[in-house]
Design an enzyme around this catalytic site. Structure first.
Site, short mmCIF file in Angstrom:
data_model
loop_
_atom_site.label_atom_id
_atom_site.label_comp_id
_atom_site.label_asym_id
_atom_site.label_seq_id
_atom_site.Cartn_x
_atom_site.Cartn_y
_atom_site.Cartn_z
N ALA A 101 1.44 10.72 -4.05
CA ALA A 101 0.57 11.70 -4.69
C ALA A 101 -0.54 12.02 -3.69
CB ALA A 101 0.00 11.12 -5.97
N GLY A 144 3.96 8.01 -5.21
CA GLY A 144 4.58 9.08 -6.00
C GLY A 144 5.88 9.59 -5.39
N GLU A 147 8.42 7.25 -6.53
CA GLU A 147 8.58 7.49 -7.98
C GLU A 147 9.38 8.77 -8.24
OE1 GLU A 147 4.30 7.13 -8.58
OE2 GLU A 147 4.68 5.45 -9.93
N GLU A 167 0.14 1.88 -3.86
CA GLU A 167 -1.06 2.19 -4.65
C GLU A 167 -2.06 1.04 -4.67
OE1 GLU A 167 2.07 2.74 -5.61
OE2 GLU A 167 2.26 4.72 -6.54
C1 TC6 Z 1 1.87 9.77 -9.01
C2 TC6 Z 1 1.21 8.64 -9.66
C3 TC6 Z 1 0.51 7.62 -8.82
C4 TC6 Z 1 0.83 7.73 -7.42
C5 TC6 Z 1 -0.11 7.43 -6.53
C6 TC6 Z 1 0.15 7.60 -5.12
O1 TC6 Z 1 1.19 8.07 -4.70
S1 TC6 Z 1 -1.10 7.16 -4.10
C7 TC6 Z 1 -0.50 7.50 -2.49
C8 TC6 Z 1 0.46 6.51 -2.01
N1 TC6 Z 1 0.80 6.78 -0.62
C9 TC6 Z 1 0.13 6.23 0.39
O2 TC6 Z 1 -0.78 5.45 0.22
C10 TC6 Z 1 0.58 6.62 1.76
C11 TC6 Z 1 -0.54 7.35 2.49
N2 TC6 Z 1 -0.12 7.75 3.82
C12 TC6 Z 1 -0.02 6.89 4.85
O3 TC6 Z 1 -0.22 5.70 4.73
C13 TC6 Z 1 0.36 7.46 6.20
O4 TC6 Z 1 0.13 8.85 6.16
C14 TC6 Z 1 1.82 7.21 6.61
C15 TC6 Z 1 2.03 5.71 6.89
C16 TC6 Z 1 2.79 7.66 5.53
C17 TC6 Z 1 2.14 8.03 7.89
O5 TC6 Z 1 1.20 7.75 8.89
P1 TC6 Z 1 1.08 8.71 10.16
O6 TC6 Z 1 0.11 8.08 11.08
O7 TC6 Z 1 2.45 9.03 10.67
O8 TC6 Z 1 0.51 10.08 9.58
P2 TC6 Z 1 -1.00 10.36 9.09
O9 TC6 Z 1 -1.54 9.22 8.31
O10 TC6 Z 1 -1.82 10.85 10.23
O11 TC6 Z 1 -0.73 11.56 8.05
C18 TC6 Z 1 -0.57 12.91 8.45
C19 TC6 Z 1 -1.40 13.76 7.52
O12 TC6 Z 1 -0.90 13.61 6.19
C20 TC6 Z 1 -1.95 13.23 5.32
N3 TC6 Z 1 -1.42 12.40 4.24
C21 TC6 Z 1 -0.47 11.44 4.33
N4 TC6 Z 1 -0.26 10.90 3.13
C22 TC6 Z 1 -1.07 11.53 2.26
C23 TC6 Z 1 -1.29 11.42 0.87
N5 TC6 Z 1 -0.60 10.56 0.11
N6 TC6 Z 1 -2.21 12.20 0.32
C24 TC6 Z 1 -2.89 13.09 1.04
N7 TC6 Z 1 -2.71 13.26 2.36
C25 TC6 Z 1 -1.82 12.47 2.96
C26 TC6 Z 1 -2.93 12.49 6.22
O13 TC6 Z 1 -4.21 12.44 5.63
C27 TC6 Z 1 -2.87 13.34 7.47
O14 TC6 Z 1 -3.61 14.52 7.29
P3 TC6 Z 1 -5.00 14.75 8.16
O15 TC6 Z 1 -5.89 13.67 7.73
O16 TC6 Z 1 -4.54 14.66 9.56
O17 TC6 Z 1 -5.40 16.12 7.71
#
Ligand code: TC6
Length: 293
Positions: A101, A144, A147, A167
């Site tokens: 998400a 998400g 999910e 999460e």
């Molecule tokens: C549905 C019900 C409940 C669910 C809850 C959830 O899902 S909670 C979520 C659970 N998920 C997580 O916790 C995973 C969160 N993500 C990560 O941990 C890492 O992005 C990665 C390991 C997937 C990839 O690492 P990498 O170094 O290869 O890539 P990078 O990190 O440089 O990302 C590139 C760009 O994408 C952006 N962006 C990415 N994901 C999200 C997001 N969810 N949101 C918004 N933005 C996101 C990131 O900010 C960046 O943009 P910026 O800042 O440059 O404009």
């Protein structure tokens, strides 16, 4: 332009792969072919009977913002109404199916806003679809994203796929089925480990634990998922939807109630022409010609 000419133009567009054919008969709702900001939509396969939804928000690794999930819900609704669509495939990019998400969109949410807006309630549209939905997962399927994949009926993974429910690392818990569907896929101990640590599992581990049914090379994944949709599409759509409902009932009820539901649904197939056709074709040693009746 005369109304009839517009209607004819619209009808021709609907015939040629435009996604909302119901608009062909309805000038008053139609302004243009629907355009999407966060997804790509096509009808694919030899008979163009597989609806392909590609999540397309590359800069945010397909983070599932409200706009993206609204578009997914709308197109699922359209594909469901479209009799030419037998199955649906949802995929993302080679780097990410979906990284969760949208954290930036959620960051300043409050409890009160979540409750009053029933936050994320429209996500269920994918799980509620009566047609088969296949997830083709390359790269990250986190939070998400994982999910969303689990809301689908079958998950195919590319060799680089990574699944997880991170999460907990953000101070929250899964909110779209992760704590409920994951244990049903992989059992309690593995689900707890994934949900309580936020650790990711790779494609091979995901297949071993029953989350994924098959793994393919990254470049082949989507075409293999489409082939699966086409294979399912050779069967009667009516009976496919009955079979899907019956399998899903296994997740919602006791064994005794589920067996009863299955038996009655099985009996119900004897009220269809397609059941008669299927058995008659077998006896006559010819391919079945299902008519969805
Ligand atoms: C549905 C019900 C409940 C669910 C809850 C959830 O899902 S909670 C979520 C659970 N998920 C997580 O916790 C995973 C969160 N993500 C990560 O941990 C890492 O992005 C990665 C390991 C997937 C990839 O690492 P990498 O170094 O290869 O890539 P990078 O990190 O440089 O990302 C590139 C760009 O994408 C952006 N962006 C990415 N994901 C999200 C997001 N969810 N949101 C918004 N933005 C996101 C990131 O900010 C960046 O943009 P910026 O800042 O440059 O404009």
């Amino acid at each position: 332009m005369a109304g009839r000419t517009i209607a004819k133009l619209l009808f021709n567009q609907a015939q040629s792969n435009v996604i909302r054919p119901q608009f062909a008969n309805s000038v008053k709702f139609y302004s243009a072919a629907p355009s999407y900001e966060f997804i790509k939509v096509e009808k694919v396969g030899e008979k163009k009977n597989v609806g392909l939804i590609t999540l397309n928000r590359p800069k945010a690794l397909n983070a599932l913002c409200n706009g993206l999930m609204t578009e997914v819900s709308n197109i699922i609704e359209d594909f469901e109404k479209d009799n030419s669509v037998a199955a649906i495939v949802i995929t993302g990019s080679e780097k990410a199916f979906a990284a969760g998400a949208d954290i930036k969109e959620m960051q300043n949410n409050t409890y009160s806003k979540c409750i009053s807006g029933n936050f994320l309630s429209h996500w269920n549209r994918v799980a509620d679809c009566t047609k088969p939905v296949i997830a083709a997962v390359n790269g990250y399927a986190l939070g998400g994203g994982c999910e969303l994949a689990m809301m689908c009926d079958i998950i195919y993974a590319g060799e680089t796929a990574k699944f997880g429910q991170p999460e907990i690392l953000l101070g929250t818990i899964p909110g779209a089925g992760g704590s409920q569907r994951l244990p049903r896929y992989v059992g309690k101990s593995k689900a707890m480990e994934i949900v309580l640590t936020g650790d990711q599992v790779n494609a091979v581990e995901a297949e071993k634990m029953g989350l994924v049914s098959k793994i393919f090379p990254v470049g082949e994944l989507v075409s293999r998922a489409i082939k699966l949709g086409e294979k399912i599409g050779k069967n009667s759509p009516l009976i496919v939807s009955m079979a899907k409902e019956s399998v899903n009932t296994a997740y919602e009820t006791t064994l005794a109630e589920g067996l009863h539901f299955e038996k009655r649904t099985f009996h119900g197939t004897f009220a269809t022409k397609d059941r008669m056709e299927g058995m008659t074709a077998f006896v006559e040693k010819r391919p079945a010609n299902f008519t969805n009746e």
